[in-house]
Design a protein around this motif. Sequence first.
Motif, PDB file in Angstrom:
ATOM      1  N   ASP A 135       0.856  -1.187   0.000  1.00 16.99           N
ATOM      2  CA  ASP A 135       0.000   0.000   0.000  1.00 16.99           C
ATOM      3  C   ASP A 135       0.896   1.243   0.000  1.00 16.99           C
ATOM      4  N   VAL A 136       0.967   1.912  -1.164  1.00  7.84           N
ATOM      5  CA  VAL A 136       1.903   3.041  -1.283  1.00  7.84           C
ATOM      6  C   VAL A 136       1.448   4.222  -0.431  1.00  7.84           C
ATOM      7  N   ASP A 137       0.131   4.393  -0.280  1.00  8.15           N
ATOM      8  CA  ASP A 137      -0.364   5.450   0.621  1.00  8.15           C
ATOM      9  C   ASP A 137       0.203   5.272   2.027  1.00  8.15           C
ATOM     10  N   VAL A 158       5.640 -10.690  -8.135  1.00  5.15           N
ATOM     11  CA  VAL A 158       5.487 -12.046  -7.616  1.00  5.15           C
ATOM     12  C   VAL A 158       6.031 -12.116  -6.179  1.00  5.15           C
ATOM     13  N   HIS A 159       5.172 -11.717  -5.293  1.00  6.27           N
ATOM     14  CA  HIS A 159       5.508 -11.599  -3.871  1.00  6.27           C
ATOM     15  C   HIS A 159       5.592 -12.974  -3.209  1.00  6.27           C
ATOM     16  N   ASN A 160       6.504 -13.112  -2.271  1.00  3.31           N
ATOM     17  CA  ASN A 160       6.565 -14.271  -1.392  1.00  3.31           C
ATOM     18  C   ASN A 160       6.137 -13.812  -0.010  1.00  3.31           C
ATOM     19  N   PRO A 161       5.058 -14.333   0.557  1.00  8.19           N
ATOM     20  CA  PRO A 161       4.287 -15.517   0.152  1.00  8.19           C
ATOM     21  C   PRO A 161       3.031 -15.235  -0.679  1.00  8.19           C
ATOM     22  N   LEU A 162       2.685 -13.981  -0.949  1.00 11.34           N
ATOM     23  CA  LEU A 162       1.337 -13.708  -1.485  1.00 11.34           C
ATOM     24  C   LEU A 162       1.168 -14.018  -2.966  1.00 11.34           C
ATOM     25  N   GLY A 163       2.258 -14.047  -3.733  1.00 10.95           N
ATOM     26  CA  GLY A 163       2.138 -14.329  -5.159  1.00 10.95           C
ATOM     27  C   GLY A 163       1.620 -13.158  -5.978  1.00 10.95           C
ATOM     28  N   CYS A 164       1.390 -12.012  -5.339  1.00  9.95           N
ATOM     29  CA  CYS A 164       0.799 -10.880  -6.065  1.00  9.95           C
ATOM     30  C   CYS A 164       1.880 -10.015  -6.712  1.00  9.95           C
ATOM     31  N   THR A 165       1.440  -9.172  -7.642  1.00 10.07           N
ATOM     32  CA  THR A 165       2.321  -8.217  -8.308  1.00 10.07           C
ATOM     33  C   THR A 165       1.667  -6.844  -8.226  1.00 10.07           C
ATOM     34  N   MET A 166       2.441  -5.850  -7.796  1.00  7.86           N
ATOM     35  CA  MET A 166       1.884  -4.488  -7.718  1.00  7.86           C
ATOM     36  C   MET A 166       1.528  -3.995  -9.119  1.00  7.86           C
ATOM     37  N   PRO A 167       0.415  -3.296  -9.262  1.00  4.77           N
ATOM     38  CA  PRO A 167       0.101  -2.701 -10.565  1.00  4.77           C
ATOM     39  C   PRO A 167       1.225  -1.744 -10.985  1.00  4.77           C
ATOM     40  N   VAL A 168       1.405  -1.605 -12.294  1.00  2.84           N
ATOM     41  CA  VAL A 168       2.489  -0.766 -12.798  1.00  2.84           C
ATOM     42  C   VAL A 168       2.400   0.657 -12.250  1.00  2.84           C
ATOM     43  N   ALA A 169       1.174   1.186 -12.173  1.00 10.87           N
ATOM     44  CA  ALA A 169       1.020   2.568 -11.702  1.00 10.87           C
ATOM     45  C   ALA A 169       1.491   2.699 -10.252  1.00 10.87           C
ATOM     46  N   ALA A 170       1.242   1.675  -9.441  1.00 12.42           N
ATOM     47  CA  ALA A 170       1.679   1.718  -8.043  1.00 12.42           C
ATOM     48  C   ALA A 170       3.200   1.639  -7.967  1.00 12.42           C
ATOM     49  N   LYS A 171       3.795   0.810  -8.829  1.00 15.70           N
ATOM     50  CA  LYS A 171       5.266   0.749  -8.866  1.00 15.70           C
ATOM     51  C   LYS A 171       5.831   2.130  -9.209  1.00 15.70           C
ATOM     52  N   GLN A 172       5.225   2.765 -10.209  1.00 19.38           N
ATOM     53  CA  GLN A 172       5.705   4.088 -10.595  1.00 19.38           C
ATOM     54  C   GLN A 172       5.642   5.055  -9.421  1.00 19.38           C
ATOM     55  N   ARG A 173       4.502   5.043  -8.713  1.00 14.35           N
ATOM     56  CA  ARG A 173       4.343   5.946  -7.564  1.00 14.35           C
ATOM     57  C   ARG A 173       5.398   5.671  -6.506  1.00 14.35           C
ATOM     58  N   LEU A 174       5.604   4.374  -6.215  1.00 17.13           N
ATOM     59  CA  LEU A 174       6.565   4.017  -5.165  1.00 17.13           C
ATOM     60  C   LEU A 174       7.986   4.436  -5.566  1.00 17.13           C
ATOM     61  N   ALA A 175       8.341   4.215  -6.828  1.00 16.43           N
ATOM     62  CA  ALA A 175       9.679   4.596  -7.295  1.00 16.43           C
ATOM     63  C   ALA A 175       9.854   6.114  -7.203  1.00 16.43           C
ATOM     64  N   ASN A 176       8.827   6.840  -7.590  1.00 17.92           N
ATOM     65  CA  ASN A 176       8.917   8.306  -7.502  1.00 17.92           C
ATOM     66  C   ASN A 176       9.062   8.756  -6.056  1.00 17.92           C
ATOM     67  N   LEU A 177       8.288   8.107  -5.180  1.00 16.74           N
ATOM     68  CA  LEU A 177       8.355   8.443  -3.762  1.00 16.74           C
ATOM     69  C   LEU A 177       9.768   8.193  -3.217  1.00 16.74           C
ATOM     70  N   ALA A 178      10.334   7.035  -3.559  1.00 13.04           N
ATOM     71  CA  ALA A 178      11.684   6.704  -3.084  1.00 13.04           C
ATOM     72  C   ALA A 178      12.683   7.749  -3.553  1.00 13.04           C
ATOM     73  N   ASN A 179      12.571   8.176  -4.804  1.00 11.34           N
ATOM     74  CA  ASN A 179      13.503   9.170  -5.333  1.00 11.34           C
ATOM     75  C   ASN A 179      13.280  10.546  -4.713  1.00 11.34           C
ATOM     76  N   ALA A 180      11.997  10.900  -4.536  1.00 14.05           N
ATOM     77  CA  ALA A 180      11.710  12.224  -3.960  1.00 14.05           C
ATOM     78  C   ALA A 180      12.159  12.290  -2.504  1.00 14.05           C
ATOM     79  N   ARG A 181      11.949  11.191  -1.758  1.00 13.54           N
ATOM     80  CA  ARG A 181      12.298  11.212  -0.331  1.00 13.54           C
ATOM     81  C   ARG A 181      13.690  10.649  -0.055  1.00 13.54           C
ATOM     82  N   GLN A 182      14.406  10.296  -1.122  1.00 10.99           N
ATOM     83  CA  GLN A 182      15.741   9.708  -0.961  1.00 10.99           C
ATOM     84  C   GLN A 182      15.714   8.510  -0.018  1.00 10.99           C
TER      85      GLN A 182
END
Lengths: 481, 481
Positions: B234-236, B256-280
Amino acid sequence: MDSRAGVPRYQRLADELSDAIQAGRLPSGARLPSLRQMADQRSISLNTVIAAYRQLEDAGLVVPLPRAGFEVAARLQVPQRSLRDAPSAPTAPSQQAMMARVLRAQQQPQVVDLAFAGPRGRMFYPGAQLQRHTAQALRRGATTLETYARPNASQALIAQIVRRGPRMGLHTVPERILLTHGAMEALQLALRAVTSPGDAVGLEAPSYFNLYPLLSSLGLHAIELPTHPQHGLDVDAVEALLDTTALAALVVMPTVHNPLGCTMPVAAKQRLANLANARQLPVIEDIVYAELQYAEPLEPLLKAFDRDGWIMVCAGFSKTLAPDYRIGWLEGGRFSERIALLKFQSSGAESRLLGDAVAAFLEAGNYEHHLRRLRRLYREQTGRVRQLVAEHFPAATRATEPTGGFLLWLEVPGVDTGGLFERALAEDIVFMPGQVYSRGARYRHCLRLSCCQPLDERYVAAITRVGALAREMADEAPRAC
Amino acid sequence: MDSRAGVPRYQRLADELSDAIQAGRLPSGARLPSLRQMADQRSISLNTVIAAYRQLEDAGLVVPLPRAGFEVAARLQVPQRSLRDAPSAPTAPSQQAMMARVLRAQQQPQVVDLAFAGPRGRMFYPGAQLQRHTAQALRRGATTLETYARPNASQALIAQIVRRGPRMGLHTVPERILLTHGAMEALQLALRAVTSPGDAVGLEAPSYFNLYPLLSSLGLHAIELPTHPQHGLDVDAVEALLDTTALAALVVMPTVHNPLGCTMPVAAKQRLANLANARQLPVIEDIVYAELQYAEPLEPLLKAFDRDGWIMVCAGFSKTLAPDYRIGWLEGGRFSERIALLKFQSSGAESRLLGDAVAAFLEAGNYEHHLRRLRRLYREQTGRVRQLVAEHFPAATRATEPTGGFLLWLEVPGVDTGGLFERALAEDIVFMPGQVYSRGARYRHCLRLSCCQPLDERYVAAITRVGALAREMADEAPRAC
């Protein structure tokens, strides 16, 4: 019964003279009997004497005289002071930054590397034999390759480790052995098994340089203990420390120390083992050089005197047999089960293929022969480098007389070896500066040399050049140093 | 252009029907057209339809009807709640103690192991091909075997890793790649590079169980973040946490998460990557299952959206190609140099022989084909096990629909899976109980099953038996649960 029945006659003569020189019975400058005199005295052939003298010359113990004959070479002083007496200094450049520089330098192909404690080439490793045994392990079918490596997958190797243990007083069972990714991972697992962040851990000073970043990343505090360049760890100091300070563990290298090359006397090992058992102090014994002791029979490990499993042993095959395979092992004593869980949780396991290949080599029975050859070779190599140091370094330089292995530790009074490092690096030579062997600035006048490569022209030129640079620096230094 | 031109006709039909079933367009209980009807509708042979239906049956998506024909199988519910909604409990038995029990159980040969996420056998690994490439690497001479393994010794493997990166959006250079002892060591090094003891680290809940002991031995505090069984982290929640708390790092498994097997939607990945870069914020992305995504084209990694090198990628070849070799790698982003030093200081290096063998396999160009086969196989295996769970576990059980890999995560309301673990173990069956996936007691009604072994009689009997035990426990439990 002559235990040396298999040793050639020239070798026995060379060893006898070498012992006499090392013990000081044949002092520096003493003239050896002429070839003819010696041959007559011993009733041996001239060729035997020639071979023996040549070996002493190779080892740097004697030098030929201008016209004829040999005299005992000028002897380097050995270091006499342990941490207790050594000067300490308040500031030191970061060990980490220095290690990063050494590592970067070692990656440059044009650099002559006097720093790395990793032998290289067929002179030091039985590559062709290991290749054969690995091919055999590989042919045994694809099953191994289709199975996830599980902890201790190579039971064959564990059996060999258990079988060989008693040679140095290690009597153990397979359940106490864990295969690790080199002895370095063994050290890490042993430390993690008995410490929590915030704990204090006793170290010898100087100590294996990689212990400092390891302790620091585990949140552990290093307490440095006086360690004599010839007698090793000061057990009195350990005892005194334990009276005032709670130690979570003590890391020691009692048999062929890195960098000092010394071995603790058996009585001191006994005392330390008793102390560890009495105080319930976990001791981590690093024995990666112990099989490279020069003298036989081999001295027993500290672990040989362990009663209740407080001593853990970290070892590996990288120095002697299979440098590419990174196979280490850990006898975890009373902590074995906890250590096995940590291993599973931190890196899973080791390759069974590689483990079985090493096991096959050990089963074939050539390892002892190979070790004997290595012991002789490294004794000769360190002797020759010691001689080069005596010739080219400042007159006040002291150098250890190692009891095994291929490392020399130098004290160069008045010379900042950090500065020397910079000057040498500018000329594409790298050695280990003393400052990485302690948190403080204690060893800023020290350095470590590796003697585990062919001592060819390039190597000799590099040592010679570092010596010349050190002499320049000693001359520049104020006399008070 | 038909991108599926090489896919056999029966497979295309099976995939089409499978997608319709997974998406709910063909609901549980719906009857498939008869073999003849389908063949006529599509103008394909009867055998093609038979092959397609058999595959759906194998995958547990359809069941044969008593007289003739097939209907869509009863669908398990998928879990719908992430940590945010899940009940928490104040006490939990020690994760460590439970892991030790699992590990001990796995070592018993008579135990059926539904816990270990390590495939086994030629069904899952190209052992014979790898054997051939390894023999070739070995024949190239003893030099490799006579040389100390240095960091990144197998440059051939690094070249292959760099070459393959863009398939999932990883554009990198050899200098940023470090070979490690499995992906586990990569995780450890990445964590150590960006944290100090006492720091807080964000984790998904549930998370790879070995992260907990790793964090604890590094003196790091785990902060668990809500992670949805279908949509991932949950990126929020990450953003909100960063507003109040200093995180030294975030460890995630977005593909492909262990143990859940899920994959974050592409848009959520984008948000998380941007957040990581913005907040260092240093982010450690574990991708060990990412190549086993069922659907093609593969979804991009989180790292694909990294701008300034704040995202580190941990990966390995153990799940897909060479389980015995323990070869992992780490793309260290802006921390690459620090990580390389840590690697040298903590375990030295990896075997060049093994690295070169894997490189030769990758160079030969059969890896993609092998991966495609694996994806299909694991999709089928998890489907079949899901079907077994639907048949034998309590009616209220939910099971994930993984996007890749070979793991299933079950929620069994009202059943303490720690207790279920004990009962199953008494009958020589071991699975992963939910409690090791969190510090708290959140997942005490959950468990993880591995579907990476032949689903033979023994395996099916074990799943069936665990289901029966769970039903017994559900019946015993008070209705309120």
